[in-house]
Design an enzyme around this catalytic site. Sequence first.
Site, PDB file in Angstrom:
ATOM      1  CD  GLU A 217       9.951  -5.344  96.552  1.00  0.00           C
ATOM      2  OE1 GLU A 217      10.536  -6.362  96.182  1.00  0.00           O
ATOM      3  OE2 GLU A 217       9.566  -4.448  95.753  1.00  0.00           O
TER       4      GLU A 217
ATOM      5  CE  LYS B 106      10.002  -9.570  93.876  1.00  0.00           C
ATOM      6  NZ  LYS B 106      10.789  -8.303  93.847  1.00  0.00           N
TER       7      LYS B 106
ATOM      8  CB  CYS C 104       7.712  -5.862  93.577  1.00  0.00           C
ATOM      9  SG  CYS C 104       8.173  -4.378  92.632  1.00  0.00           S
TER      10      CYS C 104
END
Length: 258
Positions: free
Chosen positions: A42, A108, A142
């Site tokens: 990331e 995300k 994440c």
Amino acid sequence: MTFNIALVQHDIIWEDTKSNLSKLSDLIDNTQPHVDLVVLPEMFATGFSMNSTKIAQGMDGEVLSWLKQKAKEKGMAIMGSQAIKEKGKFYNRALFVFPNQQVLHYNKRHLFSPGNEHLNYSPGRERQIFNYKGIRILPQICYDLRFPVWSRNRNDYDLAIYMANWPAARQHVWNTLLKARAIENQCYVCGLNRVGSGGNINYIGESQVIDFKGVSLLNLDKQVDVIRYCTFDFNKLKLFKEKFAAHKDGDNFNLIVD
């Protein structure tokens, strides 16, 4: 069918795009032949910074141009996440670049509110599946790892890839949830985490690959600035799902995105 990936675990230099791309170039230029996909963490070029106005780039920026260059030079796909500015909004965006320069992306969905990510970036609205060489890949970033509904396998992907800047303080959670996602979704899982420190947070890596039974196939532990390799055998996955077809007994559900 086999599929070869290269995992790049590096100590990200805080908010220094040029230095990070230079370091990564040295690693990727020495990638072994016959790799299908290179996976980066990331925000691999900056670290997990909330200074979105400083680090974000457009889709015509230096980071994506670098990804395209490396994919073309090496003849392999490459993916990682980058802060992207688009139409006045900022996204933590996974970029998947094909050797032919085609680009797919995923924004995300779950923004890390304890770190104020939701105040500096906009959430994604769509779950994506990237199809490359016949392999269906679910990109996740994440904090997405904590939300299993978002990654629930409807028999529509074979490999889930989690790109992360996951802190050392929660490393046990990282290890546990990666195995859980692999087992419950009957898929291969790749977790690619950074190492080192940035923004006053420590990271200890443990990038890893886990099979559909929750068995570890590779773990990079605390290694710094390394590239390691793993081969997936999707014939084994197919046979396993035919013999133990738990996915057919899953619950139907509707996912509502606010």
